[in-house]
Scaffold this motif. Structure first.
Motif, PDB file in Angstrom:
ATOM      1  N   CYS A  25    -126.680  75.082  42.589  1.00 11.58           N
ATOM      2  CA  CYS A  25    -126.476  75.835  43.301  1.00 11.58           C
ATOM      3  C   CYS A  25    -127.349  77.131  43.680  1.00 11.58           C
ATOM      4  O   CYS A  25    -128.413  76.875  43.512  1.00 11.58           O
ATOM      5  N   CYS A  28    -128.925  80.009  41.489  1.00 11.91           N
ATOM      6  CA  CYS A  28    -129.990  79.456  39.589  1.00 11.91           C
ATOM      7  C   CYS A  28    -130.121  78.253  39.811  1.00 11.91           C
ATOM      8  O   CYS A  28    -131.153  78.248  39.236  1.00 11.91           O
ATOM      9  N   CYS A  63    -120.260  76.286  40.538  1.00 13.36           N
ATOM     10  CA  CYS A  63    -121.352  76.528  39.040  1.00 13.36           C
ATOM     11  C   CYS A  63    -121.032  77.285  37.655  1.00 13.36           C
ATOM     12  O   CYS A  63    -120.203  78.467  38.226  1.00 13.36           O
ATOM     13  N   HIS A  66    -122.194  81.144  38.848  1.00 13.84           N
ATOM     14  CA  HIS A  66    -121.499  81.463  39.798  1.00 13.84           C
ATOM     15  C   HIS A  66    -120.497  81.641  40.790  1.00 13.84           C
ATOM     16  O   HIS A  66    -120.354  81.614  41.878  1.00 13.84           O
TER      17      HIS A  66
HETATM   18 ZN   LIG Z   1    -125.774  79.550  39.269  1.00 12.41          ZN
END
Ligand SMILES: [Zn+2]
Length: 396
Positions: A25, A28, A63, A66
């Motif tokens: 991702c 993150c 993710c 996200h």
């Molecule tokens: Zn993420």
């Protein structure tokens, strides 16, 4: 990697990703599973005379935190349709050339160039450390047709624009102080500005001990007196011309230019006028004497000298000059702060001429946002280059 000359005379570079690579991702860095793949293209630096496009199948990942997001690519910043190297080229050109010239030479639309500039400024502002200026200058400049204004806050020690805001109201400058925060405001040692009530009110409300920190600098007082002299000259010229006397024609700049910057010859030629009994000669003498009343080592000396000057100006029977004299009387503490300590004003002037240059470079901004961006871009002292510029040199 394949290079191919496509129909539209562009070189197309296809970049394939290592299929074994783990995907993460972009926000993150968590390892994620592939969601799907989409073809993306970026404009890259030209190859010989050809426009060059980078094309790649870029995976999107899912993710947990996200959602579905496109992975980061090492050659471009997220969301950009240009590679980092291409954006860097545009940024370098924008520092030197007019907006339209950059667009034309690089075959970009005005909006594309503006987009690159805007992203550059946004990056720069995010990267900028928290600002804790000690000496600031507040200036206004007109935007578009001279009836709209913007307010600039400059860091006078580092000679850069810190902040740009719309209008020149109390709320404008208060917004800057709010961003600076209580602690930042308490650290301000001086605030140089024009004798403009909304700025004064905003500063009194936000900066502790404001009356000892506000400085009405020489630059702004020179501006007011210059305008007053010009007003006297224009009125007197009209009267003289009506009597067939053309002495004051084409003399505007002689009355307004700093005598240090006038050649010896012209200064000589100017003598009959400035020594005359004309009203403009009197106004000019009052202005020039005010220009000497700076850099006092002691406040008491400054106070005495300015009190003398004020008496002279207020009895001058020249209404425009009297107006400035009253303005100075009403802002007395701030003028004395300026006259008796070493607050630099030259920088304010330098900044002003750079702003004029930015206005010329853009031949009119379609909106305020772009004008703000251009000011931050040229005068903000920001790190403008794409985040991925360093990694762009690494192997893909
Ligand atoms: Zn993420």
């Amino acid at each position: 990697m394949t290079l191919r000359l496509a129909e539209e005379h562009a070189v197309v570079v296809r970049v394939a990703m290592d299929p074994g690579r783990t995907l993460e991702c972009p926000r993150c860095q968590a390892a994620c599973s592939r969601y799907d793949v989409r073809e993306r293209r970026w404009r890259h630096l030209d190859t010989m005379q050809y426009r060059t496009l980078l094309v790649a199948e870029v995976p999107r990942v899912r993710c947990d935190e996200h959602g579905v997001v496109q992975i980061a690519v090492p050659w471009a910043d997220p969301g950009s349709r240009f590679t980092a190297l291409f954006e860097a080229l545009v940024i370098d050109w924008l520092k030197e050339a007019r907006f339209t010239a950059v667009a034309r030479r690089l075959s970009l639309s005005w909006d594309q160039v503006a987009g690159i500039q805007e992203r550059a400024v946004r990056r720069g502002l995010i990267r900028r450390e928290k600002q804790t200026p000690r000496r600031i200058g507040v200036d206004e400049t007109s935007f578009r047709k001279h009836y709209e204004y913007i307010t600039l806050v400059n860091d006078l020690e580092r000679d850069r624009v810190l902040w740009v805001g719309d209008d020149r109201r109390k709320a404008t400058l208060s917004a800057f102080y709010a961003e600076l925060g209580e602690q930042g405001c308490a650290q301000l040692e001086s605030v140089a500005m024009d004798m403009w009530n909304p700025y004064i009110w905003a500063t009194r409300e936000n900066v502790p001990d404001a009356d000892n920190r506000i400085v009405f600098d020489k630059f702004h007082i020179a501006q007011h007196l210059g305008r007053a002299v010009d007003e006297v000259r224009r009125a007197e010229n009209r009267e003289l011309v009506a009597q067939g006397d053309h002495r004051l024609k084409n003399t505007k700049y002689m009355w307004l230019t700093n005598p240090d910057k006038i050649s010896a010859d012209r200064w000589q030629g100017f003598a009959p006028l400035r020594d005359s009994r004309l009203r403009v000669a009197r106004a000019w003498a009052i202005k020039e004497s005010a220009m000497m009343l700076w850099n006092y080592a002691r406040r008491g000396w400054a106070e005495r000298a300015w009190a003398q000057w004020y008496k002279w100006a207020i009895r001058s029977r020249l209404e425009p000059i009297k107006r400035v004299a009253r303005m100075i009387r009403d802002c007395w503490a701030g003028v004395m702060n300026a006259a008796s300590r070493d607050v630099t004003n030259a920088r304010s002037e330098g900044m002003n001429s750079k702003i004029q240059w930015i206005k010329r470079m853009a031949c009119g901004y379609r909106n305020r946002e772009r004008f703000h961006n251009a000011i931050y871009f040229h005068l903000g002292g920001l790190d403008l280059y794409p985040i991925s510029l360093k990694s762009a040199h690494t192997k893909v």
